[in-house]
Design a protein around this motif. Sequence first.
Motif, PDB file in Angstrom:
ATOM      1  N   GLN A 245     -16.189 -51.402  62.610  1.00 41.31           N
ATOM      2  CA  GLN A 245     -15.185 -50.956  63.928  1.00 41.31           C
ATOM      3  C   GLN A 245     -13.821 -51.880  63.864  1.00 41.31           C
ATOM      4  O   GLN A 245     -12.965 -51.618  64.706  1.00 41.31           O
ATOM      5  CB  GLN A 245     -15.904 -51.071  65.095  1.00 41.31           C
ATOM      6  CG  GLN A 245     -16.396 -52.840  65.520  1.00 41.31           C
ATOM      7  CD  GLN A 245     -17.744 -53.231  64.598  1.00 41.31           C
ATOM      8  OE1 GLN A 245     -17.985 -52.557  63.779  1.00 41.31           O
ATOM      9  NE2 GLN A 245     -18.077 -54.293  65.008  1.00 41.31           N
ATOM     10  N   CYS A 247     -12.048 -53.051  61.188  1.00 42.19           N
ATOM     11  CA  CYS A 247     -11.395 -52.911  59.956  1.00 42.19           C
ATOM     12  C   CYS A 247     -10.235 -52.013  59.915  1.00 42.19           C
ATOM     13  O   CYS A 247      -9.565 -51.841  58.712  1.00 42.19           O
ATOM     14  CB  CYS A 247     -12.519 -52.439  58.745  1.00 42.19           C
ATOM     15  SG  CYS A 247     -13.883 -53.472  58.624  1.00 42.19           S
ATOM     16  N   GLN A 248     -10.107 -51.331  60.747  1.00 42.98           N
ATOM     17  CA  GLN A 248      -8.803 -50.488  60.922  1.00 42.98           C
ATOM     18  C   GLN A 248      -7.566 -51.024  60.356  1.00 42.98           C
ATOM     19  O   GLN A 248      -6.913 -50.413  59.625  1.00 42.98           O
ATOM     20  CB  GLN A 248      -8.798 -49.647  62.108  1.00 42.98           C
ATOM     21  CG  GLN A 248      -7.770 -48.415  62.478  1.00 42.98           C
ATOM     22  CD  GLN A 248      -8.160 -47.253  61.813  1.00 42.98           C
ATOM     23  OE1 GLN A 248      -9.399 -46.811  61.542  1.00 42.98           O
ATOM     24  NE2 GLN A 248      -7.252 -46.455  61.278  1.00 42.98           N
ATOM     25  N   PHE A 252      -7.773 -49.049  56.757  1.00 45.26           N
ATOM     26  CA  PHE A 252      -7.321 -47.751  56.958  1.00 45.26           C
ATOM     27  C   PHE A 252      -6.316 -47.339  57.961  1.00 45.26           C
ATOM     28  O   PHE A 252      -6.171 -46.645  58.646  1.00 45.26           O
ATOM     29  CB  PHE A 252      -8.485 -47.024  57.814  1.00 45.26           C
ATOM     30  CG  PHE A 252      -9.857 -47.508  57.495  1.00 45.26           C
ATOM     31  CD1 PHE A 252     -10.296 -47.514  56.014  1.00 45.26           C
ATOM     32  CD2 PHE A 252     -10.890 -48.097  58.161  1.00 45.26           C
ATOM     33  CE1 PHE A 252     -11.578 -48.070  55.684  1.00 45.26           C
ATOM     34  CE2 PHE A 252     -12.230 -48.523  57.944  1.00 45.26           C
ATOM     35  CZ  PHE A 252     -12.476 -48.381  56.431  1.00 45.26           C
ATOM     36  N   PRO A 253      -5.134 -48.173  57.747  1.00 42.76           N
ATOM     37  CA  PRO A 253      -3.841 -48.113  58.530  1.00 42.76           C
ATOM     38  C   PRO A 253      -3.203 -46.873  58.536  1.00 42.76           C
ATOM     39  O   PRO A 253      -2.969 -46.381  57.100  1.00 42.76           O
ATOM     40  CB  PRO A 253      -3.194 -49.197  58.044  1.00 42.76           C
ATOM     41  CG  PRO A 253      -3.556 -49.314  56.782  1.00 42.76           C
ATOM     42  CD  PRO A 253      -4.772 -49.360  56.819  1.00 42.76           C
ATOM     43  N   THR A 256      -5.575 -40.521  57.685  1.00 46.80           N
ATOM     44  CA  THR A 256      -6.039 -39.056  58.069  1.00 46.80           C
ATOM     45  C   THR A 256      -6.725 -38.608  57.293  1.00 46.80           C
ATOM     46  O   THR A 256      -6.615 -38.643  56.194  1.00 46.80           O
ATOM     47  CB  THR A 256      -4.981 -38.430  59.100  1.00 46.80           C
ATOM     48  OG1 THR A 256      -4.190 -37.874  58.110  1.00 46.80           O
ATOM     49  CG2 THR A 256      -4.179 -39.363  60.126  1.00 46.80           C
ATOM     50  N   TRP A 260      -8.476 -41.039  54.612  1.00 47.25           N
ATOM     51  CA  TRP A 260      -9.255 -42.086  55.610  1.00 47.25           C
ATOM     52  C   TRP A 260     -10.450 -42.019  55.088  1.00 47.25           C
ATOM     53  O   TRP A 260     -11.164 -43.216  54.992  1.00 47.25           O
ATOM     54  CB  TRP A 260      -9.211 -41.489  56.879  1.00 47.25           C
ATOM     55  CG  TRP A 260      -9.830 -42.520  58.042  1.00 47.25           C
ATOM     56  CD1 TRP A 260      -9.247 -43.753  58.557  1.00 47.25           C
ATOM     57  CD2 TRP A 260     -11.257 -42.323  58.301  1.00 47.25           C
ATOM     58  NE1 TRP A 260     -10.237 -44.410  59.420  1.00 47.25           N
ATOM     59  CE2 TRP A 260     -11.398 -43.809  59.046  1.00 47.25           C
ATOM     60  CE3 TRP A 260     -12.266 -41.806  57.836  1.00 47.25           C
ATOM     61  CZ2 TRP A 260     -12.899 -44.067  59.634  1.00 47.25           C
ATOM     62  CZ3 TRP A 260     -13.792 -42.206  58.306  1.00 47.25           C
ATOM     63  CH2 TRP A 260     -13.711 -43.276  59.199  1.00 47.25           C
ATOM     64  N   TYR A 264     -12.742 -45.194  53.933  1.00 43.99           N
ATOM     65  CA  TYR A 264     -13.964 -45.672  54.154  1.00 43.99           C
ATOM     66  C   TYR A 264     -14.752 -45.682  53.477  1.00 43.99           C
ATOM     67  O   TYR A 264     -15.802 -46.737  53.502  1.00 43.99           O
ATOM     68  CB  TYR A 264     -14.312 -44.751  55.641  1.00 43.99           C
ATOM     69  CG  TYR A 264     -15.609 -45.178  56.177  1.00 43.99           C
ATOM     70  CD1 TYR A 264     -15.748 -46.336  57.134  1.00 43.99           C
ATOM     71  CD2 TYR A 264     -16.770 -44.688  55.948  1.00 43.99           C
ATOM     72  CE1 TYR A 264     -16.862 -46.755  57.553  1.00 43.99           C
ATOM     73  CE2 TYR A 264     -18.056 -45.110  56.616  1.00 43.99           C
ATOM     74  CZ  TYR A 264     -18.060 -45.955  57.225  1.00 43.99           C
ATOM     75  OH  TYR A 264     -19.133 -46.496  57.796  1.00 43.99           O
TER      76      TYR A 264
END
Length: 286
Positions: A245, A247-248, A252-253, A256, A260, A264
């Motif tokens: 939660q 780590c975005q 994962f910037p 989509t 994404w 992940y």
Amino acid sequence: MEDEYLMLFHTKALALGLLAFGCCFSPSSFAAPDAQTSKLETSWYKAFFETQFPPISATLPPANGSVVLYKNKTDLVGLSYPAIFKPISRELRAALLAPTTTNPFTPLFPALHTPESLKKLNQCQMLSVKFELDDKNPTTEWVVAFSQKQCLSADASEALRSGDTEPHYWVIQKAPDNNYRVLAEGDGNIYITNQQKEQGYKEIRTLVLLKHAFPNNALQCGGAELTWRYRNKGYYLADTEVMAQDCQPLYFPELTGQAWQNAYDEYKRRATVLVDQWINTASSVR
């Protein structure tokens, strides 16, 4: 930095209805009796324990902790017990740090059990709250929390500068014969649930945070939620769920769709390797 933390802390505190003011941070206050101003209900489906350790400053509220009890699976709000954590008692602190207290999680947290760390922990601010874990009335259980950042940092000024909302937790039990044992241990926060209750003991969910367990690893976010169930006089690991939660921004910037998912999946693969490696250091909890 302190002003930002103060604003954030007061906003959250007001939302929870906290009315705790004034503080005393001498070692003697850390060892005060742990009498509770209010008691937790004993009938609930899930309990969530959370503590906050602001920077140690006369302008900030003292460390405190709350518990939210949920009556059933559909209860999304719960009943909040703000500021119910109290300074740990001398007896409970001594039991927690005693080499004779059974703790199968010691191999997972070796940094807490060096002579230097134990000396610091004996003077460290700790909070505790009593709760009901099992169906055996003669036993007594507590959740205990402290801030590794404030108590064990090599930088002596760290406690003055840094707040901590990811403390270390123990679940400790006192038996009728006055012997103590640690039943669970983890970082971040802790859940107790009534589902999958075994031998009268509720299920415990703890967290392992990769940045705490592996401070020198490149992966410095996320971790896993560990589900513990009781069997044969102790808790065993029943399930592990990787979480990411926080780590975005790092991993994962602006991604989509499948991009994404691919990012992940790679994070989960790397995190799972680390968590499995961490668990395997202690055969007594597998």
